[in-house]
Write an enzyme that holds these catalytic residues in place. Structure first.
Site, short mmCIF file in Angstrom:
data_model
loop_
_atom_site.label_atom_id
_atom_site.label_comp_id
_atom_site.label_asym_id
_atom_site.label_seq_id
_atom_site.Cartn_x
_atom_site.Cartn_y
_atom_site.Cartn_z
N GLY A 153 -5.64 -2.78 -0.71
CA GLY A 153 -4.77 -2.95 -1.88
C GLY A 153 -4.81 -4.37 -2.41
O GLY A 153 -4.09 -4.71 -3.36
N GLU A 191 -0.26 -10.42 3.51
CA GLU A 191 -0.05 -9.48 4.63
C GLU A 191 -0.33 -10.17 5.96
O GLU A 191 0.40 -9.97 6.93
CB GLU A 191 -0.98 -8.27 4.48
CG GLU A 191 -0.53 -7.31 3.41
CD GLU A 191 -1.49 -6.16 3.18
OE1 GLU A 191 -1.06 -5.14 2.64
OE2 GLU A 191 -2.67 -6.29 3.52
N GLY A 208 0.84 -1.20 0.00
CA GLY A 208 0.00 0.00 0.00
C GLY A 208 0.87 1.24 0.00
O GLY A 208 2.10 1.16 0.09
N ASP A 225 3.34 -2.17 8.24
CA ASP A 225 2.32 -2.21 7.18
C ASP A 225 1.26 -1.14 7.44
O ASP A 225 1.11 -0.67 8.57
CB ASP A 225 1.67 -3.61 7.15
CG ASP A 225 1.02 -3.92 5.81
OD1 ASP A 225 0.90 -3.00 4.96
OD2 ASP A 225 0.62 -5.09 5.60
N GLY A 226 0.52 -0.79 6.41
CA GLY A 226 -0.56 0.18 6.54
C GLY A 226 -1.85 -0.50 6.96
O GLY A 226 -1.89 -1.70 7.22
C1 5RP Z 1 -3.14 -3.45 1.18
C2 5RP Z 1 -3.41 -2.89 2.52
C3 5RP Z 1 -2.89 -1.52 2.79
O1 5RP Z 1 -1.99 -1.58 3.83
C4 5RP Z 1 -4.06 -0.65 3.14
O2 5RP Z 1 -4.97 -0.68 2.06
C5 5RP Z 1 -3.64 0.79 3.45
O3 5RP Z 1 -3.12 1.36 2.29
P1 5RP Z 1 -2.60 2.85 2.22
O4 5RP Z 1 -1.37 2.91 3.02
O5 5RP Z 1 -2.36 3.05 0.74
O6 5RP Z 1 -3.69 3.74 2.73
O7 5RP Z 1 -4.00 -3.49 3.38
O8 5RP Z 1 -3.76 -4.70 1.02
#
Ligand code: 5RP
Length: 231
Positions: A105, A111, A34, A89-90
């Protein structure tokens, strides 16, 4: 870029910078996916490339691995190492108790594997991701293609409105593992644990985006600075 998007990117960058402080030489590190995780991988990559930081990584997506490799980050595998020291991670939503929705994402399966193998799983996000109750963000559920109609019906019976994820051109979104994603809207989750258990019991569900009891810390960037949230 609108100034709001600009500001959000700046906040994501601040959270990513804070998370970089957690990395120590010799660590095995999980790379999330992400836009926020991408900022973090770039910072980490610069440290590897420019300062000779010695780490080994496992990525939660093909994209993140490709990005990491472009900086010369060395990769390992779960054959070589059974656990990771730290994963960053996000998240799409962060609720009290660090209950998360992830998978916006589409990378939720790997993940979750990477996060579950990590001694420390740290979430990086801007303040807009904080919620009181999970579910405003449609919950991603990864499904085996053959079972999609059956899982779709089961999810409707639970009160969700599932929608097969598509790409911008209208084609089906296919995960790194070759599955489909159902984005499930319409239900705020009063009891995420019970919902996770129910989703786990549906045959054909590969994984879902509820990450409960997994995060050790969240670094949330707000206008006044980065706030560290623990459980
Ligand atoms: C991908 C995810 C991402 O971590 C989540 O969507 C957050 O994304 P971003 O940092 O672009 O806001 O779970 O599968």
């Amino acid at each position: 870029m609108s100034s709001q998007v600009d500001e959000q990117t700046r906040l994501k960058q601040e959270a990513a910078e804070k998370a970089l402080e957690l990395v120590e030489p010799g660590m095995t590190v999980g790379l999330g996916s992400g836009s926020t995780a991408t900022l973090w991988i770039k910072l980490l990559g610069e440290k590897v490339r420019d300062q000779g930081l010695k780490i080994r990584a496992i990525a939660s997506s093909d994209d993140s691995e490709k990005l990491g490799r472009s900086y010369g980050i060395p990769f390992t595998s779960f054959e070589e190492t059974k656990s990771l020291d730290l994963t960053v991670d996000g998240a799409d939503e962060v609720a009290p108790g660090l209950a998360l929705i992830k998978g916006g994402g589409g990378k939720l399966l790997r993940e979750k594997i990477v996060a579950s193998a990590s001694r420390k799983f740290v979430v990086v996000a801007d303040g807009s991701k904080q919620v009181e109750r999970l579910g405003k963000f449609p919950l991603p559920v990864e499904v085996i293609r053959m079972a999609e109609p059956l899982v779709n019906e089961a999810l409707r019976e639970l009160g969700f409105t599932p929608k097969v994820r598509t790409n911008k051109d209208g084609s089906e979104y296919i995960t790194d593992e070759g599955n489909l994603i159902l984005d499930c809207s319409g239900l705020l989750l009063d009891n995420p644990q019970a919902m996770a258990a129910t989703l786990d019991s549906i045959v054909g569900v590969v994984e879902h985006g509820l990450f409960l009891g997994m995060a050790s810390k969240a670094l949330i960037a707000e206008a006044g600075g980065v706030v560290e949230r623990t459980k």
